[in-house]
Design a protein around this motif. Structure first.
Motif, PDB file in Angstrom:
ATOM      1  N   GLU A  45       0.844  -1.196   0.000  1.00  0.00           N
ATOM      2  CA  GLU A  45       0.000   0.000   0.000  1.00  0.00           C
ATOM      3  C   GLU A  45       0.872   1.236   0.000  1.00  0.00           C
ATOM      4  OE1 GLU A  45      -2.496  -0.234   3.388  1.00  0.00           O
ATOM      5  OE2 GLU A  45      -3.775  -1.845   2.587  1.00  0.00           O
ATOM      6  N   ARG A  46       0.303   2.364  -0.505  1.00  0.00           N
ATOM      7  CA  ARG A  46       0.997   3.640  -0.528  1.00  0.00           C
ATOM      8  C   ARG A  46       0.529   4.482   0.678  1.00  0.00           C
ATOM      9  NH1 ARG A  46       3.526   6.381  -4.578  1.00  0.00           N
ATOM     10  NH2 ARG A  46       2.751   4.836  -6.078  1.00  0.00           N
ATOM     11  N   GLY A  47       1.453   5.079   1.439  1.00  0.00           N
ATOM     12  CA  GLY A  47       1.086   5.873   2.605  1.00  0.00           C
ATOM     13  C   GLY A  47       2.268   6.639   3.161  1.00  0.00           C
ATOM     14  N   PRO A  48       2.031   7.542   4.143  1.00  0.00           N
ATOM     15  CA  PRO A  48       3.133   8.340   4.713  1.00  0.00           C
ATOM     16  C   PRO A  48       3.986   7.512   5.653  1.00  0.00           C
ATOM     17  CG  PRO A  48       1.093   8.802   5.874  1.00  0.00           C
ATOM     18  CD  PRO A  48       0.733   7.898   4.730  1.00  0.00           C
ATOM     19  N   LEU A  49       5.244   7.894   5.745  1.00  0.00           N
ATOM     20  CA  LEU A  49       6.168   7.279   6.688  1.00  0.00           C
ATOM     21  C   LEU A  49       6.175   8.115   7.963  1.00  0.00           C
ATOM     22  CD1 LEU A  49       9.173   6.402   4.345  1.00  0.00           C
ATOM     23  CD2 LEU A  49       7.369   4.875   5.181  1.00  0.00           C
ATOM     24  N   THR A  50       5.964   7.494   9.096  1.00  0.00           N
ATOM     25  CA  THR A  50       5.887   8.185  10.377  1.00  0.00           C
ATOM     26  C   THR A  50       7.142   7.897  11.186  1.00  0.00           C
ATOM     27  OG1 THR A  50       3.479   7.978  10.388  1.00  0.00           O
ATOM     28  CG2 THR A  50       4.542   8.500  12.488  1.00  0.00           C
ATOM     29  N   ALA A  51       7.785   8.975  11.616  1.00  0.00           N
ATOM     30  CA  ALA A  51       8.984   8.841  12.458  1.00  0.00           C
ATOM     31  C   ALA A  51       8.639   9.326  13.856  1.00  0.00           C
ATOM     32  CB  ALA A  51      10.142   9.640  11.881  1.00  0.00           C
ATOM     33  N   VAL A  52       8.944   8.541  14.841  1.00  0.00           N
ATOM     34  CA  VAL A  52       8.659   8.870  16.234  1.00  0.00           C
ATOM     35  C   VAL A  52       9.969   9.060  16.965  1.00  0.00           C
ATOM     36  CG1 VAL A  52       7.590   8.109  18.385  1.00  0.00           C
ATOM     37  CG2 VAL A  52       6.498   7.589  16.189  1.00  0.00           C
ATOM     38  N   VAL A  53      10.075  10.237  17.630  1.00  0.00           N
ATOM     39  CA  VAL A  53      11.279  10.538  18.405  1.00  0.00           C
ATOM     40  C   VAL A  53      10.870  10.682  19.861  1.00  0.00           C
ATOM     41  CG1 VAL A  53      13.173  12.159  18.763  1.00  0.00           C
ATOM     42  CG2 VAL A  53      12.320  11.710  16.442  1.00  0.00           C
ATOM     43  N   SER A  54      11.469   9.930  20.726  1.00  0.00           N
ATOM     44  CA  SER A  54      11.179   9.990  22.154  1.00  0.00           C
ATOM     45  C   SER A  54      12.315  10.685  22.879  1.00  0.00           C
ATOM     46  CB  SER A  54      10.979   8.577  22.726  1.00  0.00           C
ATOM     47  OG  SER A  54       9.877   7.942  22.098  1.00  0.00           O
ATOM     48  N   ALA A  55      11.938  11.533  23.833  1.00  0.00           N
ATOM     49  CA  ALA A  55      12.942  12.249  24.612  1.00  0.00           C
ATOM     50  C   ALA A  55      12.394  12.494  26.003  1.00  0.00           C
ATOM     51  CB  ALA A  55      13.311  13.565  23.934  1.00  0.00           C
ATOM     52  N   THR A  56      13.280  12.669  26.941  1.00  0.00           N
ATOM     53  CA  THR A  56      12.889  12.964  28.315  1.00  0.00           C
ATOM     54  C   THR A  56      13.319  14.378  28.669  1.00  0.00           C
ATOM     55  OG1 THR A  56      14.977  12.076  29.155  1.00  0.00           O
ATOM     56  CG2 THR A  56      13.099  10.556  29.001  1.00  0.00           C
ATOM     57  N   GLY A  57      12.583  15.023  29.574  1.00  0.00           N
ATOM     58  CA  GLY A  57      12.908  16.379  29.998  1.00  0.00           C
ATOM     59  C   GLY A  57      11.645  17.172  30.261  1.00  0.00           C
ATOM     60  N   SER A  58      11.798  18.380  30.752  1.00  0.00           N
ATOM     61  CA  SER A  58      10.658  19.248  31.071  1.00  0.00           C
ATOM     62  C   SER A  58      10.245  20.039  29.841  1.00  0.00           C
ATOM     63  CB  SER A  58      11.021  20.204  32.210  1.00  0.00           C
ATOM     64  OG  SER A  58      12.109  21.026  31.822  1.00  0.00           O
ATOM     65  N   LEU A  59       8.948  20.311  29.717  1.00  0.00           N
ATOM     66  CA  LEU A  59       8.403  21.090  28.607  1.00  0.00           C
ATOM     67  C   LEU A  59       8.498  22.570  28.953  1.00  0.00           C
ATOM     68  CD1 LEU A  59       5.245  18.959  27.861  1.00  0.00           C
ATOM     69  CD2 LEU A  59       7.442  18.890  26.718  1.00  0.00           C
ATOM     70  N   THR A  60       9.041  23.371  28.055  1.00  0.00           N
ATOM     71  CA  THR A  60       9.244  24.801  28.296  1.00  0.00           C
ATOM     72  C   THR A  60       8.503  25.607  27.237  1.00  0.00           C
ATOM     73  OG1 THR A  60      11.437  24.335  29.186  1.00  0.00           O
ATOM     74  CG2 THR A  60      10.973  26.607  28.566  1.00  0.00           C
ATOM     75  N   PRO A  61       7.653  26.544  27.638  1.00  0.00           N
ATOM     76  CA  PRO A  61       6.936  27.358  26.651  1.00  0.00           C
ATOM     77  C   PRO A  61       7.876  28.329  25.954  1.00  0.00           C
ATOM     78  CG  PRO A  61       6.483  28.156  28.856  1.00  0.00           C
ATOM     79  CD  PRO A  61       7.252  26.878  29.018  1.00  0.00           C
ATOM     80  N   VAL A  62       7.651  28.526  24.661  1.00  0.00           N
ATOM     81  CA  VAL A  62       8.419  29.515  23.915  1.00  0.00           C
ATOM     82  C   VAL A  62       7.989  30.922  24.320  1.00  0.00           C
ATOM     83  CG1 VAL A  62       8.936  30.395  21.620  1.00  0.00           C
ATOM     84  CG2 VAL A  62       8.752  27.941  21.995  1.00  0.00           C
ATOM     85  N   THR A  63       6.690  31.137  24.471  1.00  0.00           N
ATOM     86  CA  THR A  63       6.144  32.429  24.891  1.00  0.00           C
ATOM     87  C   THR A  63       5.162  32.196  26.028  1.00  0.00           C
ATOM     88  OG1 THR A  63       6.350  33.303  22.647  1.00  0.00           O
ATOM     89  CG2 THR A  63       4.917  34.505  24.155  1.00  0.00           C
ATOM     90  N   SER A  64       5.346  32.894  27.121  1.00  0.00           N
ATOM     91  CA  SER A  64       4.455  32.766  28.277  1.00  0.00           C
ATOM     92  C   SER A  64       3.896  34.137  28.616  1.00  0.00           C
ATOM     93  CB  SER A  64       5.212  32.185  29.477  1.00  0.00           C
ATOM     94  OG  SER A  64       4.334  32.055  30.584  1.00  0.00           O
ATOM     95  N   VAL A  65       2.579  34.258  28.716  1.00  0.00           N
ATOM     96  CA  VAL A  65       1.902  35.520  29.010  1.00  0.00           C
ATOM     97  C   VAL A  65       1.181  35.385  30.337  1.00  0.00           C
ATOM     98  CG1 VAL A  65       0.204  37.204  28.220  1.00  0.00           C
ATOM     99  CG2 VAL A  65       1.597  35.976  26.556  1.00  0.00           C
ATOM    100  N   GLN A  66       1.470  36.293  31.264  1.00  0.00           N
ATOM    101  CA  GLN A  66       0.793  36.276  32.560  1.00  0.00           C
ATOM    102  C   GLN A  66      -0.475  37.120  32.465  1.00  0.00           C
ATOM    103  OE1 GLN A  66       2.892  37.974  35.911  1.00  0.00           O
ATOM    104  NE2 GLN A  66       2.009  36.479  37.292  1.00  0.00           N
ATOM    105  N   VAL A  67      -1.603  36.511  32.725  1.00  0.00           N
ATOM    106  CA  VAL A  67      -2.900  37.181  32.642  1.00  0.00           C
ATOM    107  C   VAL A  67      -3.297  37.616  34.046  1.00  0.00           C
ATOM    108  CG1 VAL A  67      -5.285  36.999  31.896  1.00  0.00           C
ATOM    109  CG2 VAL A  67      -3.504  35.718  30.697  1.00  0.00           C
ATOM    110  N   GLY A  68      -3.500  38.909  34.252  1.00  0.00           N
ATOM    111  CA  GLY A  68      -3.816  39.436  35.580  1.00  0.00           C
ATOM    112  C   GLY A  68      -5.102  40.226  35.586  1.00  0.00           C
TER     113      GLY A  68
END
Length: 270
Positions: A45-68
């Motif tokens: 069959e014809r279809g997309p190739l899926t690559a899965v990359v696993s990593a460990t660590g904390s998630l960090t936002p690129v932009t964080s907005v404080q709503v007050g």
């Protein structure tokens, strides 16, 4: 040579060779059946190739907005929680608006009172202008009367007392015109003050409406809530400092692993 005459060692060697030959034959028969299960056939069959990359660590936002909160009050309701996806302009919290609604109605009443005062002052200016006009007409009459009597006095047709009375009336008319003009100037100044008061009341009403609108705390960006600092029923106070009271922190964009699920920890972002 007869078989009975073979030595015992030869018989042992012959038996070992026969056992080895039988074992090899059995392995050739059984081994293909066991190895056949390692192969899997499937339709091409014809279809997309899926690559899965696993990593460990904390998630960090690129932009964080404080709503007050820009106004003080009690949090009436919260509409989002940790990890809630939000859109720009979406309502995320509501401060109790009752006191702010009362301030808006009070400002509306003050504005109506200021407009009524302005109308009264404008009517007063109109009346004072009419008085000035009447006094100026009267001044013209007494001036002409004085000029006639001045002529008659010069010709000795009237006494000096009549001429002095006409002069006194003329001077009084002049003072009446000056007084009326001064009162007109006062009325016009009061009108300008009333106009300024109307503008002030309009500004106060606009500010009251802005404060009422600010009781609805909305997300400034598209993102995910990564922190919530208040609960329903809690009172928040608007601060004059640069950092306002925080209701939530929203990450606009974040980096994450594609195979790592978003955790429930409030310090993470997706």
């Amino acid at each position: 040579m007869k078989l009975a005459s073979l030595p015992r060692a030869a018989w042992i060697a012959l038996g070992a060779a026969l056992v080895a030959l039988a074992g090899f034959a059995i392995w050739q028969w059984v081994a293909p059946e066991k190895s056949a299960g390692t192969y899997r056939l499937a339709k091409v069959e014809r279809g997309p190739l899926t690559a899965v990359v696993s990593a460990t660590g904390s998630l960090t936002p690129v932009t964080s907005v404080q709503v007050g909160s820009q106004v003080s009050g009690q949090i009436k309701e919260l509409f989002v929680d940790f990890n809630s996806a939000v859109k720009q302009g979406q309502l995320i919290a509501q401060i109790d608006p009752e006191s702010f609604q009362l301030k808006v109605r009070q400002a509306e009443a003050d504005l109506e009172a200021a407009r009524a005062t302005l109308l009264t002052q404008e009517a007063s200016v109109g009346a004072q202008r009419a008085i000035v006009s009447r006094e100026e007409v009267n001044l013209g009459d007494v001036k002409r009367d004085f000029e006639r009597k001045e002529t008659l006095y010069a010709q000795k047709f009237i006494s000096g007392a009549d001429r002095d009375r006409a002069l006194a009336v003329y001077n009084q008319a002049q003072e009446s015109v000056k007084t009326a003009k001064a009162q007109l100037a006062v009325a016009e100044a009061q009108t300008r003050n009333a106009e300024a008061l109307v503008k002030q009341r309009q500004s106060q009403l606009a500010q009251a409406r802005v404060d009422l609108d600010r009781t609805a705390i909305r997300s400034p960006v598209d993102g995910v809530v990564i922190k919530r600092s208040v609960d329903a029923g809690q009172t928040v106070a608007a601060s004059l400092q640069a950092k306002p009271t925080s209701a939530a922190s929203v990450s606009a964009r974040t980096r994450r692993s594609r195979s790592t699920p978003f955790p429930a920890a409030p310090s993470a972002a997706k």
